[in-house]
Design a protein around this motif. Structure first.
Motif: not given
Length: 220
Positions: A109, A114, A134, A138-139, A148, A151-152
């Protein structure tokens, strides 16, 4: 409750990148006549916020946009893709092997975008060692927001309380704690930060069995 997943920050935890990242940024800023001070370097650790870069550019003698800085940074390359001495933190591979042998899932994370993180993981031959990655792009909200880490956990089908977060910065620790995870503060990076808000601390991945949660992991 036993830990079912360990979520790693990248910069300063998986690899000791923060000092070298600052070197690349300093070179790009110098092109515009801006000197990156030690205080600036400290302020940037663990934070990916364009407003900090915009504040630095205000020191330039001539007006410089963030886009111009990013173009110069792209021209000079970066440590994730170009650093010849990029390597994982000591003991990390063994720790990952021990976790995965016990069925404990793992993830990355990071607030970094990315392309850079995935490139670095590939160069380190670590992509296959993580179940989820992550990154900052992506967030919607990056650390210190908990998004983050939430989400993971969601992608892994786990509750945040099932996850241990390993962070080396105050911003990352705040994110993990706000998400409801147990947080381990890692102090093995060359840039030492305040990890006093973490639940646990570790200075060397070789010593993971000193952490009560990992005493039963088989050494590799």
């Amino acid at each position: 409750m036993p830990i079912r997943c360990v979520l790693f920050d990248f910069d300063g935890v998986i690899a000791d990148t923060e000092g070298r990242n600052a070197d690349y940024l300093a070179a790009a800023l110098a092109h515009f006549g801006v000197r990156l001070t030690e205080a600036d370097r400290s302020a940037l650790v663990g934070i990916n916020d364009s407003s900090l870069l915009e504040a630095l550019l205000k020191r330039a003698e001539m007006p410089v946009t963030l886009e111009q800085l990013q173009t110069e940074r792209a021209r000079r390359g970066n440590y994730y893709e170009n650093g010849a001495d990029l390597h994982p933190q000591p003991g990390l591979r063994e720790f990952l092997s021990a976790l995965r042998a016990q069925g404990i899932r793992t993830g990355v994370v990071s607030s970094t975008r990315s392309q850079l993180i995935l490139t670095a993981l590939d160069r380190l031959h670590l992509v296959s060692q993580f179940d989820v990655v992550i990154c900052g792009d992506m967030v919607t909200r990056r650390k210190p927001d908990p998004e983050p880490y939430l989400r993971a956990a969601q992608l892994l089908g786990l509750a945040p309380g099932d996850c241990l977060v390993i962070e080396d910065s105050p911003a990352g620790i705040r994110a993990g704690k706000a998400a409801g995870c147990t947080v381990l503060g890692y102090t093995g990076s060359s840039i030492r930060q305040d990890v006093s808000a973490a639940d646990l601390t570790l200075s060397d991945f070789h010593l993971y069995r000193q952490i009560p949660l990992f005493q039963n992991l088989s050494p590799f």
